[in-house]
Motif scaffolding. Structure first.
Motif, PDB file in Angstrom:
ATOM      1  N   THR A 161       0.927  -1.077  -0.077  1.00  0.00           N
ATOM      2  CA  THR A 161       0.188  -0.003  -0.067  1.00  0.00           C
ATOM      3  C   THR A 161       0.776   1.138   0.015  1.00  0.00           C
ATOM      4  N   ALA A 207       0.130   4.485   0.001  1.00  0.00           N
ATOM      5  CA  ALA A 207      -0.311   5.458   0.658  1.00  0.00           C
ATOM      6  C   ALA A 207       0.300   5.471   2.054  1.00  0.00           C
ATOM      7  N   ARG A 208       0.420   4.286   2.544  1.00  0.00           N
ATOM      8  CA  ARG A 208       0.912   3.917   4.033  1.00  0.00           C
ATOM      9  C   ARG A 208       2.439   3.485   3.991  1.00  0.00           C
ATOM     10  N   ASP A 209       2.807   3.308   3.003  1.00  0.00           N
ATOM     11  CA  ASP A 209       4.121   2.619   2.821  1.00  0.00           C
ATOM     12  C   ASP A 209       4.377   1.335   3.456  1.00  0.00           C
ATOM     13  N   GLU A 210       3.504   0.249   3.521  1.00  0.00           N
ATOM     14  CA  GLU A 210       3.619  -0.877   4.303  1.00  0.00           C
ATOM     15  C   GLU A 210       2.820  -2.077   3.290  1.00  0.00           C
ATOM     16  N   THR A 249       0.998  -5.856   3.513  1.00  0.00           N
ATOM     17  CA  THR A 249       0.280  -6.574   4.308  1.00  0.00           C
ATOM     18  C   THR A 249      -0.243  -7.668   3.326  1.00  0.00           C
ATOM     19  N   THR A 293      -5.218  10.806   1.102  1.00  0.00           N
ATOM     20  CA  THR A 293      -5.536   9.519   1.657  1.00  0.00           C
ATOM     21  C   THR A 293      -5.195   9.669   3.106  1.00  0.00           C
ATOM     22  N   ASP A 294      -4.084  10.281   3.515  1.00  0.00           N
ATOM     23  CA  ASP A 294      -3.544  10.163   4.948  1.00  0.00           C
ATOM     24  C   ASP A 294      -2.409  11.126   5.144  1.00  0.00           C
ATOM     25  N   GLY A 339       0.306  10.397   6.545  1.00  0.00           N
ATOM     26  CA  GLY A 339       1.776   9.711   6.408  1.00  0.00           C
ATOM     27  C   GLY A 339       2.118   9.720   4.825  1.00  0.00           C
ATOM     28  N   TRP A 340       1.134   9.483   4.216  1.00  0.00           N
ATOM     29  CA  TRP A 340       1.528   9.606   2.378  1.00  0.00           C
ATOM     30  C   TRP A 340       1.989  11.008   2.028  1.00  0.00           C
TER      31      TRP A 340
END
Length: 352
Positions: free
Chosen positions: A182, A184-187, A189, A295-296, A298-299
């Motif tokens: 993802t 947007a969150r650089d993660e 999952t 989106t958030d 963090g992004w």
């Protein structure tokens, strides 16, 4: 512009007119007008009701199109330059065509571009109504003649193998376990998803699916799926699941998303063309004030850091603090030598 006294002035036609309609409606009307003159030339004295039926529009729309034709023509736009017509009750005859005597035709470049696009679409896995695409391609190739005789190679994106794997699972109606990055969150999952359909948006392949983790419909970019496993269970999509409306693109800014405001210099103005912005205004000097939804935060922090020193966060204060903290941490990392370099007197310590 000189206009004969007996010519009615073109008027706005409300939501259907070129002045207040959408860009798509304007393009459709332009194409219709370009074909309307040769159509009427071939049918002098045709009834307006019959012409409207042939052209697939209402009589009112056709009359509004004819009113617009009154003020169309050649440069000069005076008597003898504009398209002219005669009315006999509910019948119309073109008496001067201003050179628009042939139906609209594709240019060679337009025809070839359309052929290439249709060939690529026909080769894209997961495309619905493939037969309709192939029929349209056959008609255009036939009309283009020798223009498309030369071989044209069409390649699907580099993630084509992943797209084929996802498409097969969608067709078989199987649930999937994916490893997904993802941005947007650089993660990264792991998720279990129930696929609904495959999509191509702006040249990228997506699988639209019910995400059991998010308990909602999500779009997953094929090139961001690192691993996929087809499960031995059917995809079960809840009745409340609704497909995305992608008429305006994948990202749909909404009032519940964070709003950020940036002060950007000349070198970073490109972001106003690449990202959907809510407001763009003048700042100090050659700077612009740009507001957009994200989106958030963090992004947004990674986004601003990647833009460089020509961008300053105006709001919110939380984002400005996050950017400042990340920048300070990066400087401190450069300012502090690691164990290997500090042990070697030949390597000077980096200073802030």
């Amino acid at each position: 512009m000189t206009r004969p006294a007996n010519r009615p002035a073109a008027r706005s036609s409300g939501p259907r007119g070129t002045g207040s309609g959408t860009g798509r409606a304007s393009a459709d009307r332009l194409a219709r007008l370009l074909n309307l003159v040769p159509y009427l030339l071939a049918r002098p004295g045709i009834e307006i009701a019959e012409a409207a039926g042939d052209l697939g529009v209402t009589e009112r729309q056709l009359r509004e199109d004819l009113e617009l034709l009154w003020v169309c023509g050649l440069p000069g736009y005076g008597p003898g330059d504009l398209i002219d017509m005669a009315f006999d009750g509910d019948r119309v005859t073109i008496t001067y065509d201003a050179g628009i005597d042939r139906p609209l035709r594709l240019t060679p470049d337009e025809a070839l571009a359309l052929v290439v696009a249709l060939r690529m679409l026909a080769e894209t896995p997961g495309v619905a109504n493939r037969e309709a695409v192939e029929r349209a391609l056959a008609k255009i190739e036939s009309a283009a003649g020798d223009l498309v005789a030369a071989p044209v190679e069409v390649r699907i994106p580099a993630d084509g193998r992943r797209v084929e794997q996802l498409s097969a699972a969608v067709e078989r109606g199987r649930a999937l376990r994916i490893t997904y990055y993802t941005a947007a969150r650089d993660e990264t999952t792991e998720r279990t998803i129930d696929p609904l359909r495959m999509l191509m948006v702006a040249g990228r392949a997506y699988v639209e699916a019910w995400c059991r983790r998010a308990e909602a419909v999500r779009l997953f970019r094929a090139d961001r799926i690192d691993a996929v496993t087809e499960l031995d269970e059917p995809a079960v999509v809840p009745p409340q699941a609704r497909p995305y409306d992608l008429t305006e693109g994948v990202f749909r800014p909404s009032a519940d998303l964070p709003l950020i405001t940036l002060r950007v210099g000349r070198g970073e103005r490109w972001i106003t063309e690449y990202y959907p912005c809510e407001h763009v205004g003048a700042g100090d000097g050659d700077q612009w004030l740009v507001s957009l939804r994200v989106t958030d935060l963090g992004w947004a922090r990674r986004f601003v850091l990647g833009l460089g020193p020509d961008v300053t966060v105006v709001a919110p204060a939380e984002l400005a603090e996050q950017v400042r903290g990340a920048a300070v941490a990066a400087l401190e990392a450069y300012a502090t030598p690691d164990d290997a370099t500090s042990a070697d007197p030949a390597v000077p310590a980096l200073r802030r």
